[in-house]
Design an enzyme around this catalytic site. Structure first.
Site, PDB file in Angstrom:
ATOM      1  N   ASP A 135       0.854  -1.187   0.000  1.00 30.96           N
ATOM      2  CA  ASP A 135       0.000   0.000   0.000  1.00 30.96           C
ATOM      3  C   ASP A 135       0.891   1.240   0.000  1.00 30.96           C
ATOM      4  O   ASP A 135       2.042   1.180   0.417  1.00 30.96           O
ATOM      5  CB  ASP A 135      -0.860   0.032   1.274  1.00 30.96           C
ATOM      6  N   ARG A 185      -0.910  -0.680  -8.758  1.00 34.89           N
ATOM      7  CA  ARG A 185      -2.276  -0.246  -8.454  1.00 34.89           C
ATOM      8  C   ARG A 185      -2.304   1.281  -8.510  1.00 34.89           C
ATOM      9  O   ARG A 185      -1.531   1.945  -7.819  1.00 34.89           O
ATOM     10  CB  ARG A 185      -2.680  -0.696  -7.054  1.00 34.89           C
TER      11      ARG A 185
END
Ligand code: FDA
Length: 309
Positions: A135, A185
């Protein structure tokens, strides 16, 4: 208007104490977080997989300053990955990892500690037959996160990264990561960032998102398009066709509980769709960022706080 104070509150210990007294079963929490235990995470994953979705699991926690806590997080990921493998779910489920949850912010040796801890999680993921995506947190961690990604990829080239379109630097980072084998992402970005480093206006963030989409979809990597925004989804689909990308050479990603109908519609249209499923007791910061994105949910939130249900 409410975004900035909510994001500020997401890092306040006093507000956290008050809000964390809401049980995880309360509507507003449960609609974003399926539960606190591995069993809850596995049950939610099995249900999503049954519906044709893929999953990425996030064991909630961030900003850890304590080495033991960081190690406990690593153990939680290792146990989770073992369980996913035993349940036959690891082929369709990867994990998302916040480096500050495994020690990045610890003074002096944080970078080294986080790298070693992330390596352990990557090894467990490899053994389970799946992957890890790092992340991305606030901009003060971007350089170290990308440096750790580069190190991890020497042994675990399947490791994915997140880039945030609101950062002014991100189009360049997309170019650097649009190569063969690279999983990226792309999201808009969820933290309160200063004007000097991040676009502030929605229109500027959206324009940057589209520029980044172009770089990633025309590149040789595997783009993971993380957004609930109907316009971005439509633009991504038409760019994928323009660049001759077959379905399955990129994927859409959305958060657990958000626009589930759209997640199913995309699956029915043949797209690969992955739901990001957070679980664990440390849901406070995650929930506050979701409220900052959608202040209209604040009424439900305040009701939960008053009634504690
Ligand atoms: P945005 O919030 O701009 O909303 C645009 C439109 O989307 C809305 O007008 C509405 O139509 C629709 N929409 C949005 N939210 C909705 C809701 N709750 N219900 C119904 N419609 C809604 N951030 C980060 O900084 N680091 C990270 O690592 C990640 N990781 C991550 C993984 C995944 C899988 C996702 C989907 C998102 C993230 N994010 C993230 C969060 C991301 O940066 C961003 O804050 C949120 O996704 C919100 O931005 P959107 O692109 O969804 O649209």
């Amino acid at each position: 208007m409410l975004r900035a104070p909510l994001l500020l509150a997401s890092r306040s210990a006093a507000v956290k104490r008050l809000v964390a007294s809401i049980p995880v079963s309360a509507g507003i929490v449960r609609s974003h977080v399926p539960g606190e235990s591995v069993d809850d995470a596995v049950a939610a994953t099995a249900e999503l997989v049954e519906k044709g979705l893929q999953v990425t699991l996030d064991y909630l926690g961030e900003d850890t300053l304590d080495q033991e806590q960081a190690e406990a997080t690593v153990e939680a990921y290792v146990a989770l990955l073992r369980r996913l493998s035993e349940e036959g779910l690891s082929r369709r489920t990867e994990v998302s990892l916040k480096l500050t949850a495994v020690g990045l912010s610890i003074e002096h040796h944080g970078h080294k500690i986080a790298l070693e801890n992330a390596r352990t999680v990557c090894r467990a993921a490899r053994n389970a037959g799946t992957t890890v995506t790092l992340d991305m947190e606030d901009h003060t961690t971007t350089d170290s996160t990308l440096a750790i990604l580069r190190d991890l990829r020497k042994d675990f080239p399947e490791t994915g990264a997140v880039l945030q379109a609101y950062l002014r630097r991100t189009e360049g980072d997309c170019r650097a990561l649009a190569h063969e084998g690279s999983r990226v992402r792309l999201c808009k970005g969820a933290y309160a960032e200063p004007e000097g480093v991040a676009h502030q206006e929605r229109i500027e963030i959206d324009k940057s998102y589209v520029r980044c989409l172009k770089v990633l979809l025309s590149g040789a990597g595997y783009p993971m398009i993380a957004t609930h925004d109907p316009r971005m989804i439509e633009i991504a689909s038409s760019l994928a066709s323009r660049y001759g990308r077959a379905q399955g050479t990129y994927e859409f990603q959305m958060l657990y509980g958000i626009r589930p109908d759209e997640q199913r519609r995309l699956v029915a249209a043949g797209e690969t769709v992955r739901a990001y499923v957070p679980y664990g007791t440390e849901w406070y910061g995650y929930l506050m960022r979701r409220l900052a994105e959608r202040p209209r949910n604040l009424t439900f939130f305040l009701r939960s706080l008053i009634s504690k249900k």
